[in-house]
Design a protein around this motif. Structure first.
Motif, short mmCIF file in Angstrom:
data_model
loop_
_atom_site.label_atom_id
_atom_site.label_comp_id
_atom_site.label_asym_id
_atom_site.label_seq_id
_atom_site.Cartn_x
_atom_site.Cartn_y
_atom_site.Cartn_z
N TYR A 343 21.20 26.79 7.58
CA TYR A 343 20.26 26.96 8.68
C TYR A 343 20.11 25.66 9.48
CZ TYR A 343 19.33 31.44 6.55
OH TYR A 343 19.49 32.71 6.05
N ALA A 344 21.11 24.80 9.38
CA ALA A 344 21.02 23.48 10.00
C ALA A 344 22.02 23.28 11.13
CB ALA A 344 21.26 22.41 8.94
N SER A 345 22.83 24.28 11.41
CA SER A 345 23.94 24.01 12.32
C SER A 345 23.96 24.96 13.51
CB SER A 345 25.26 24.06 11.56
OG SER A 345 25.59 25.41 11.28
N PHE A 346 24.67 24.55 14.53
CA PHE A 346 24.89 25.38 15.72
C PHE A 346 26.03 24.75 16.50
CE2 PHE A 346 23.02 22.45 18.78
CZ PHE A 346 22.24 21.67 17.95
N TYR A 347 26.56 25.48 17.48
CA TYR A 347 27.63 24.86 18.26
C TYR A 347 27.37 24.91 19.75
CZ TYR A 347 29.83 29.54 17.35
OH TYR A 347 30.12 30.87 17.17
N LEU A 348 27.99 23.94 20.42
CA LEU A 348 27.82 23.73 21.86
C LEU A 348 28.98 24.42 22.61
CD1 LEU A 348 26.92 19.92 22.03
CD2 LEU A 348 25.37 21.88 22.18
N PRO A 349 28.85 24.63 23.91
CA PRO A 349 29.94 25.24 24.68
C PRO A 349 31.26 24.48 24.51
CG PRO A 349 27.96 25.19 26.00
CD PRO A 349 27.66 24.42 24.74
N THR A 350 32.33 25.21 24.17
CA THR A 350 33.62 24.57 23.87
C THR A 350 34.80 25.32 24.49
OG1 THR A 350 32.55 24.16 21.71
CG2 THR A 350 34.80 23.40 21.92
N GLY A 351 34.55 26.26 25.37
CA GLY A 351 35.68 27.02 25.95
C GLY A 351 36.61 26.12 26.75
N PRO A 352 37.92 26.42 26.75
CA PRO A 352 38.89 25.51 27.38
C PRO A 352 38.72 25.35 28.89
CG PRO A 352 39.94 27.59 26.77
CD PRO A 352 38.56 27.60 26.18
N ASP A 353 38.08 26.33 29.55
CA ASP A 353 37.95 26.26 31.01
C ASP A 353 36.65 25.60 31.45
OD1 ASP A 353 40.41 27.34 31.33
OD2 ASP A 353 39.74 29.33 31.95
#
Ligand SMILES: Cc1ncc(COP(=O)(O)O)c(C=O)c1O
Length: 375
Positions: A343-353
């Motif tokens: 419950y400590a993690s998340f991800y940021l926008p990483t799409g190639p475009d």
């Protein structure tokens, strides 16, 4: 500004290929030039002898295991922190998934816990190259050899990642890739089994297409599945193969940007790792909050959402999934390391475009959000 967490790259080659397939009416999963081409090119990309296309990453993992002889009642040891598709694939067979804890640096399978969890019923191990970072394969393969176990790689998030200079997907008996729209290489939906074992490849080819007979087509040789990829998806895949190296470089550049701009936040969060034996492909720029900020994850994600920045929480491990706890398949304290990041993690926008302006916006606003929430 609105920044999605991920958006697939669709280039001119993908569009031209799909139009060609459409013009030829080559739209099924049985014929069309792109199916074979995509398999050949993907095998070459993974440095494996064989690649067998299929409908998605979940079916790829299922096929890989069935084609390798995993059967009902067998135990398969699976890295607990993953998309539950890795575990579902084991359960489809009627096999018993056993969750293995993670190494807290790479978030991939911890070989020490793997060794503890091997029993006389164990038949297979499934590692997961999570968020594009490879698993440390040497200790896993050594244990597999010692105990006579098959090894499978879940490569859904790790196309092109390197372990000690070798491509993932060829470091085990058989592997499964996903080409879902948010993956490093995408066909919208789609999957691939890679292997160096001709028998596994032959079994997978037969099983993915209803196990038709060879002499009399409708005298089936096994209980097969319809897990075929269509030629339209393969047409997209062939386009992606032309851009594969650039797409990976782009993800690494995005991660490099975040690593630099967010370096000042290291008291508050842990950036994604790259071990010295690895080349990661940063499927998603996945952050783990340090203890004092874990209760603030939702507040951070909500503040970013209000600024138009989409994020996604990290996976919940198998050992914390209520459906499996209720069935007696696992219990929360089976994997204590995974629980620390659950419950400590998340991800940021990483799409190639993603554009440079969007990347700058995400970094600047993210820094403000974290500082505001940390107080
Ligand atoms: C680690 C992992 N395994 C398996 C899958 C399943 O792939 P698919 O969605 O193509 O079935 C995914 C992604 O969706 C994944 O991230």
């Amino acid at each position: 500004m609105k920044v999605p967490v991920s958006k697939p790259h669709v280039g001119a080659a993908e569009i031209a290929n799909v139009n060609k397939a459409l013009a030829e009416s080559a739209i099924s999963g049985v014929y069309g030039e792109f199916l074979g081409q995509f398999e050949r090119e993907f095998a070459a990309f993974c440095e494996t002898e064989h690649a067998v296309s299929c409908s998605n990453g979940t079916t790829a993992l299922h096929l890989a295991m069935v084609a390798s002889g995993i059967k009902a009642g067998d135990e398969v040891l699976v890295s607990t922190l993953t998309n539950m598709a890795s575990f579902f694939a084991v359960l489809y067979i009627g096999a018993k998934p056993v969750p293995v804890d993670i190494d807290l640096q790479t978030l991939t399978m911890d070989p020490a816990d793997l060794e503890r969890k091997i029993t006389p019923q164990s038949r297979g191990i499934m590692v997961v190259h999570l968020f594009g970072h490879p698993t440390d394969m040497d200790p896993v393969n050594a244990l597999a050899k010692k105990h006579g176990l098959k090894v499978f790689e879940d490569c859904a998030e790790a196309h092109g990642a390197l372990y000690k200079g070798r491509k993932v997907g060829g470091l085990s008996d058989a592997s499964g890739f996903s080409f879902f729209a948010n993956k490093v290489l995408s066909t919208g939906e789609g999957g691939m089994v890679t292997t160096n074992d001709p028998k596994i490849a032959e079994n997978a080819r037969s099983l993915r297409a209803l196990a038709f007979g060879t002499t009399n087509k409708f005298m089936h040789v096994d209980i097969g599945f319809n897990y075929r990829m269509t030629n339209l998806q393969a047409a997209v895949g062939c386009g992606q193969m032309q851009a594969a190296d650039q797409l990976i470089d782009r993800r690494r550049a995005i991660a490099g940007h975040y690593n630099t701009t967010l370096a000042g936040l290291s008291d508050h969060l842990i950036m994604p790792p790259e071990m010295d034996w690895a080349k990661t492909v940063y499927w998603m720029y996945h952050l783990v909050l340090r203890d004092h900020l874990i209760p603030k994850r939702t507040a951070i994600m909500q503040d970013l959402a209000a600024k138009g920045i989409e994020t996604r929480e990290g996976f919940i491990p198998f050992n914390l999934q209520e459906i499996f706890i209720n069935q007696g398949l696992t219990k929360p304290d089976d994997c204590p390391n995974a629980n620390k990041v659950a419950y400590a993690s998340f991800y940021l926008p990483t799409g190639p475009d993603i554009s440079q302006a969007e990347l700058d916006y995400v970094s600047e606003e993210f820094i403000k959000t974290v500082r505001m929430v940390a107080g």
